[in-house]
Design an enzyme around this catalytic site. Structure first.
Site, PDB file in Angstrom:
ATOM      1  N   LYS A 158       0.885  -1.165   0.000  1.00 11.53           N
ATOM      2  CA  LYS A 158       0.000   0.000   0.000  1.00 11.53           C
ATOM      3  C   LYS A 158       0.926   1.219   0.000  1.00 11.53           C
ATOM      4  O   LYS A 158       1.248   1.781   1.056  1.00 11.53           O
ATOM      5  CB  LYS A 158      -0.910  -0.046   1.240  1.00 11.53           C
ATOM      6  CG  LYS A 158      -2.183   0.740   1.090  1.00 11.53           C
ATOM      7  CD  LYS A 158      -3.164   0.393   2.201  1.00 11.53           C
ATOM      8  CE  LYS A 158      -4.301   1.371   2.290  1.00 11.53           C
ATOM      9  NZ  LYS A 158      -5.176   1.427   1.132  1.00 11.53           N
TER      10      LYS A 158
HETATM   11  N1  PPE Z   1      -7.709  -2.227  -2.773  1.00  8.92           N
HETATM   12  C1  PPE Z   1      -7.185  -0.987  -2.731  1.00  8.92           C
HETATM   13  C2  PPE Z   1      -6.511  -0.442  -3.932  1.00  8.92           C
HETATM   14  C3  PPE Z   1      -7.306  -0.246  -1.556  1.00  8.92           C
HETATM   15  O1  PPE Z   1      -6.795   0.988  -1.488  1.00  8.92           O
HETATM   16  C4  PPE Z   1      -7.971  -0.791  -0.434  1.00  8.92           C
HETATM   17  C5  PPE Z   1      -8.122   0.000   0.837  1.00  8.92           C
HETATM   18  C6  PPE Z   1      -8.502  -2.099  -0.538  1.00  8.92           C
HETATM   19  C7  PPE Z   1      -8.327  -2.782  -1.722  1.00  8.92           C
HETATM   20  C8  PPE Z   1      -9.165  -2.780   0.620  1.00  8.92           C
HETATM   21  O2  PPE Z   1      -8.221  -3.118   1.607  1.00  8.92           O
HETATM   22  P1  PPE Z   1      -8.613  -3.206   3.162  1.00  8.92           P
HETATM   23  O3  PPE Z   1      -8.922  -1.839   3.620  1.00  8.92           O
HETATM   24  O4  PPE Z   1      -7.411  -3.790   3.814  1.00  8.92           O
HETATM   25  O5  PPE Z   1      -9.802  -4.093   3.255  1.00  8.92           O
HETATM   26  N2  PPE Z   1      -8.334   1.380   0.638  1.00  8.92           N
HETATM   27  C9  PPE Z   1      -8.176   2.283   1.754  1.00  8.92           C
HETATM   28  C10 PPE Z   1      -8.052   3.704   1.285  1.00  8.92           C
HETATM   29  C11 PPE Z   1      -9.303   4.420   0.877  1.00  8.92           C
HETATM   30  C12 PPE Z   1      -9.050   5.888   0.714  1.00  8.92           C
HETATM   31  O6  PPE Z   1      -9.866   6.557   0.063  1.00  8.92           O
HETATM   32  O7  PPE Z   1      -8.073   6.412   1.238  1.00  8.92           O
HETATM   33  C13 PPE Z   1      -9.241   2.103   2.799  1.00  8.92           C
HETATM   34  O8  PPE Z   1     -10.282   1.510   2.527  1.00  8.92           O
HETATM   35  O9  PPE Z   1      -9.009   2.521   3.935  1.00  8.92           O
END
Ligand code: PPE
Length: 313
Positions: A158
């Site tokens: 990330k």
């Molecule tokens: N894919 C991506 C590209 C992504 O950024 C997230 C989280 C996920 C999948 C889901 O991952 P998880 O949160 O571990 O279930 N995206 C974060 C950022 C959003 C934002 O606008 O900033 C979040 O959901 O916190």
């Protein structure tokens, strides 16, 4: 109104929010040399509880390793820092944004001479795709932007700079009147949303793309797989073709910010009945029952911010 709180945890201490600033020659501003997390703390009868904090901080360590950012705080120390910030801000529920970034020293793309800075901000943040979205579902499109090809960037990390790709996906979706978009990977298979993982239901079986489809290994994705199996559903990792989205019985997004959000149409094609499907609803209900502390925390996903007797404040 800018998103804010009273206190920010920065490099080992709590400081007033407005003092948490950087120099404009901060390396990460120019080159995206950062790693971050998004975590939620939910309100429970025992006070705020951090949802899967250690798993998020493990992923932060992984992202830092990929990005060559030495992170000197352990998972335990980061958890304690997070609790300290939530306590200082007197929050009951919040969104937690840890960020590790290359600071100010000099320019040049290899920023390893620049210092590493760490912040943890805790802010109020409601339903990401809109409160209504959780019950009504969202209208999305397939993005014209692809997720990054293997060997170009590192989707499993990330990492700040990689979110330029997510910004292209989200901006295009919004400009075209959609709430979010689904991107395909370089081979044309379904990948994920700009900030969410995706799940599909067909004939009672739940499918989600494997890590090799250029996705982030979502913590909510993992929680939903666990919940679905607890509820007796079969979950499979499958490389999904674009057209499978259109013929799905149900589709939904998962993410810390998006939680479990049903998708009711893709490219204007209604999905299933065109509203939240029964399996999505069952998973969503269990998810929110766990995060709210109503359902027993069988998997040890909650870390309470306050000790017994300290809450209510
Ligand atoms: N894919 C991506 C590209 C992504 O950024 C997230 C989280 C996920 C999948 C889901 O991952 P998880 O949160 O571990 O279930 N995206 C974060 C950022 C959003 C934002 O606008 O900033 C979040 O959901 O916190």
């Amino acid at each position: 109104m800018p998103m804010k709180a009273d206190w920010m945890w920065m490099n080992g201490q709590l400081i007033p929010w407005d003092q948490a600033t950087v120099h404009v020659f901060t390396h990460a501003l120019h080159y995206g040399s950062s790693a971050f997390e998004g975590i939620r703390a939910y309100s429970t009868p025992k006070g705020p509880a951090i949802f899967r904090g250690p798993e998020h901080y493990r992923r932060l360590h992984d992202s830092c390793k990929i990005m060559r950012l030495p992170l000197k705080y352990s998972i335990e120390e980061l958890m304690e820092a997070t609790k300290a910030a939530i306590r200082a801000n007197k929050q009951n529920a919040c969104y937690i944004r840890p960020l590790v970034f290359r600071g100010y020293e000099s320019l040049g793309v290899d920023g390893r001479k620049c210092p590493v800075e760490v912040i943890i901000g805790t802010v109020p943040w409601g339903a990401y795709l809109g409160e209504e979205a959780l019950t009504q579902g969202v209208d999305v499109a397939v993005s014209s932007w692809r997720r990054m090809a293997p060997g170009t960037l590192a989707p499993l990390g990330k990492i700040g700079g990689q979110y330029v790709n997510s910004q292209f996906i989200a901006m295009e979706a919004h400009d075209n009147g959609f709430i979010e978009a689904i991107s395909l990977d370089i081979h044309g298979y379904v990948s994920e949303g700009s900030g969410e993982n995706i799940f599909m239901v067909r004939d009672g079986v739940i499918y989600t793309p494997p890590l090799s489809s250029s996705i982030l290994g979502g913590i909510t994705r993992d929680a939903v797989i666990t919940i679905a199996r607890d509820l007796g559903y079969e979950v499979q990792f499958a490389v999904l073709m674009r057209e499978m989205l259109y013929i799905a019985d149900e589709l939904f997004f998962t993410g810390t910010a998006a939680e479990v959000t049903p998708i009711r149409s893709v490219d204007h094609v209604p999905i299933g009945s065109g509203s939240r499907g029964p399996i999505t609803k069952a998973i969503q209900e269990r998810f929110f029952a766990i995060t709210s502390g109503e359902y027993p925390d069988e998997h040890g996903w909650l870390d309470h911010v306050y000790e017994e007797g300290e809450w209510p404040l």
